[in-house]
Design a protein around this motif. Structure first.
Motif, PDB file in Angstrom:
ATOM      1  N   ARG A 156       9.122   3.961  -7.196  1.00 16.82           N
ATOM      2  CA  ARG A 156      10.508   4.440  -7.211  1.00 16.82           C
ATOM      3  C   ARG A 156      11.429   3.594  -6.320  1.00 16.82           C
ATOM      4  NH1 ARG A 156       8.937   9.372  -3.974  1.00 16.82           N
ATOM      5  NH2 ARG A 156       8.748  10.385  -6.012  1.00 16.82           N
ATOM      6  N   VAL A 157      10.883   2.602  -5.624  1.00 10.70           N
ATOM      7  CA  VAL A 157      11.703   1.777  -4.734  1.00 10.70           C
ATOM      8  C   VAL A 157      12.712   0.966  -5.541  1.00 10.70           C
ATOM      9  CG1 VAL A 157      11.659  -0.178  -3.116  1.00 10.70           C
ATOM     10  CG2 VAL A 157       9.968   1.656  -2.925  1.00 10.70           C
ATOM     11  N   ASP A 158      13.973   1.126  -5.194  1.00 12.61           N
ATOM     12  CA  ASP A 158      15.043   0.443  -5.904  1.00 12.61           C
ATOM     13  C   ASP A 158      14.930  -1.067  -5.745  1.00 12.61           C
ATOM     14  OD1 ASP A 158      17.473   0.364  -7.403  1.00 12.61           O
ATOM     15  OD2 ASP A 158      18.554  -0.034  -5.533  1.00 12.61           O
ATOM     16  N   ARG A 159      15.119  -1.764  -6.826  1.00 12.41           N
ATOM     17  CA  ARG A 159      15.138  -3.227  -6.925  1.00 12.41           C
ATOM     18  C   ARG A 159      13.735  -3.861  -6.937  1.00 12.41           C
ATOM     19  NH1 ARG A 159      14.818  -7.714  -7.670  1.00 12.41           N
ATOM     20  NH2 ARG A 159      16.357  -9.378  -7.514  1.00 12.41           N
ATOM     21  N   ARG A 211       0.799  -1.229   0.000  1.00  9.30           N
ATOM     22  CA  ARG A 211       0.000   0.000   0.000  1.00  9.30           C
ATOM     23  C   ARG A 211       0.832   1.279   0.000  1.00  9.30           C
ATOM     24  NH1 ARG A 211      -2.144  -3.561   3.812  1.00  9.30           N
ATOM     25  NH2 ARG A 211      -4.276  -4.288   3.394  1.00  9.30           N
ATOM     26  N   SER A 212       2.131   1.178   0.240  1.00 10.22           N
ATOM     27  CA  SER A 212       2.932   2.391   0.391  1.00 10.22           C
ATOM     28  C   SER A 212       4.375   2.121  -0.006  1.00 10.22           C
ATOM     29  CB  SER A 212       2.899   2.864   1.852  1.00 10.22           C
ATOM     30  OG  SER A 212       3.583   1.929   2.688  1.00 10.22           O
ATOM     31  N   GLY A 213       5.110   3.212  -0.176  1.00 14.79           N
ATOM     32  CA  GLY A 213       6.521   3.078  -0.460  1.00 14.79           C
ATOM     33  C   GLY A 213       7.254   2.384   0.671  1.00 14.79           C
ATOM     34  N   THR A 214       6.842   2.644   1.903  1.00 14.56           N
ATOM     35  CA  THR A 214       7.469   2.001   3.060  1.00 14.56           C
ATOM     36  C   THR A 214       7.273   0.490   3.005  1.00 14.56           C
ATOM     37  OG1 THR A 214       7.127   3.970   4.433  1.00 14.56           O
ATOM     38  CG2 THR A 214       7.482   1.881   5.577  1.00 14.56           C
ATOM     39  N   GLU A 215       6.062   0.059   2.643  1.00 10.99           N
ATOM     40  CA  GLU A 215       5.811  -1.376   2.537  1.00 10.99           C
ATOM     41  C   GLU A 215       6.567  -1.991   1.364  1.00 10.99           C
ATOM     42  OE1 GLU A 215       1.375  -1.507   4.638  1.00 10.99           O
ATOM     43  OE2 GLU A 215       1.581  -1.981   2.495  1.00 10.99           O
ATOM     44  N   ALA A 216       6.712  -1.254   0.276  1.00  9.10           N
ATOM     45  CA  ALA A 216       7.481  -1.743  -0.862  1.00  9.10           C
ATOM     46  C   ALA A 216       8.958  -1.891  -0.499  1.00  9.10           C
ATOM     47  CB  ALA A 216       7.313  -0.809  -2.055  1.00  9.10           C
ATOM     48  N   GLU A 217       9.479  -0.950   0.257  1.00  9.15           N
ATOM     49  CA  GLU A 217      10.869  -1.040   0.711  1.00  9.15           C
ATOM     50  C   GLU A 217      11.057  -2.253   1.619  1.00  9.15           C
ATOM     51  OE1 GLU A 217      11.425   2.700   2.581  1.00  9.15           O
ATOM     52  OE2 GLU A 217      11.901   3.761   0.714  1.00  9.15           O
ATOM     53  N   ALA A 218      10.096  -2.500   2.503  1.00  5.03           N
ATOM     54  CA  ALA A 218      10.180  -3.666   3.389  1.00  5.03           C
ATOM     55  C   ALA A 218      10.134  -4.954   2.581  1.00  5.03           C
ATOM     56  CB  ALA A 218       9.044  -3.629   4.404  1.00  5.03           C
ATOM     57  N   LEU A 219       9.307  -4.991   1.540  1.00  4.29           N
ATOM     58  CA  LEU A 219       9.222  -6.172   0.679  1.00  4.29           C
ATOM     59  C   LEU A 219      10.579  -6.476   0.058  1.00  4.29           C
ATOM     60  CD1 LEU A 219       7.902  -8.325  -1.131  1.00  4.29           C
ATOM     61  CD2 LEU A 219       7.193  -6.458  -2.670  1.00  4.29           C
ATOM     62  N   VAL A 220      11.215  -5.480  -0.505  1.00  2.50           N
ATOM     63  CA  VAL A 220      12.527  -5.684  -1.129  1.00  2.50           C
ATOM     64  C   VAL A 220      13.531  -6.161  -0.084  1.00  2.50           C
ATOM     65  CG1 VAL A 220      14.463  -4.530  -2.244  1.00  2.50           C
ATOM     66  CG2 VAL A 220      12.122  -4.068  -3.005  1.00  2.50           C
TER      67      VAL A 220
END
Length: 266
Positions: A164-167, A98-107
């Motif tokens: 925009r989350v890297d990887r 749902r958010s960039g923070t969650e996308a970063e945690a996924l990576v």
């Protein structure tokens, strides 16, 4: 399907790819479909009753035939992602990002590093101790497909930060849940179509691939034009139902023809 370029490389290339969902927790079902001319299978551990042993068997049956296999885990938690990747999955389709923070945690959960994926050299993914740590870590960076499923209204407000989350390799549109989250009546509501189009646009501009499910194959070309390239279509359950219905239809036609011929002869 064997290919010189791994699944993640093919996904990043933008070539149209098609796979299917496996909803039945069965090694045999995975083994049968792993022999099909598809690009990837996706085990649906979010909505189907896969346990750890079911995933293990299905991933093994797919890998032995060189078929890439993704897992949609029960959640995007670190332990569910770790389980899928340790068993040898080619990547994950993580639900409800749902958010960039969650996308970063996924990576972070998918890759080895500080605060990231826990390391064990005794797993299938590590070759059961046969792969040196450095080589295994590099392979995880190069080959693990990280796919974030976008299926909540909240994600629409944070699309810029998510893509925009890297990887992060790909965003996958969960159009049914998105419809419900937006208060829509059908996935073809104008507001839903506009939201999916915006996801495609934002992701493409950020260099991320877009995946989705569509129920109507005629829509595939439309969404390819809008930036999608990865499609998970139909499922093992649908194949069973369609095959059974086709048998019923064919049988009824054949038996009706025999009855008609019999009446004509008499």
């Amino acid at each position: 399907m064997s290919t010189a370029l791994g699944f993640r490389g093919r996904l990043l290339s933008g070539q149209p790819l098609v796979g299917t969902w496996i909803k039945t927790p069965s090694r045999i079902v995975a083994e049968v479909l792993a022999g099909a001319a598809l690009d990837v299978l996706c085990l649906d551990a979010e909505h189907a009753p896969f346990d750890r042993e079911d995933l293990d068997g299905a991933i093994f049956a797919s890998r032995v035939q060189d078929m890439p296999v993704l897992v949609r885990p029960a959640s995007s938690s670190a332990e569910h992602i770790l389980n899928a990747l340790d068993l040898g999955a080619s990547g994950v389709v993580a639900p409800h990002i749902r958010s960039g923070t969650e996308a970063e945690a996924l990576v972070r959960h998918c890759l080895f590093g500080p605060g990231g994926r826990g390391y064990a050299g005794s797993t299938r993914a590590a070759g059961f101790t046969r792969s040196p740590m450095a080589a295994y870590r590099r392979r995880a960076i190069d080959d693990t497909a990280i796919i974030a499923q976008i299926e909540d209204r909240e994600a629409l407000n944070d699309l810029a930060d998510i893509v925009r989350v890297d990887r992060l390799d790909c965003v996958f549109v969960g159009r049914i849940d998105l419809t419900i989250s937006m208060g829509g009546q059908t996935p073809d509501d104008l507001a839903v179509i506009e939201a999916v189009t915006e996801i495609c646009r934002r992701a493409s501009e950020a260099g991320r691939r877009v995946g989705m499910f569509v129920s109507n194959l005629a829509d595939v070309s439309v969404w390819i034009e809008r930036g999608a390239s990865f499609f998970l279509l139909s499922s093992d359950q649908t194949f069973l139902m369609q095959g059974a219905q086709a048998l019923r239809t064919s049988f009824d036609a054949a038996s009706h023809g025999r009855e008609t011929a019999g009446r004509a002869a008499s």
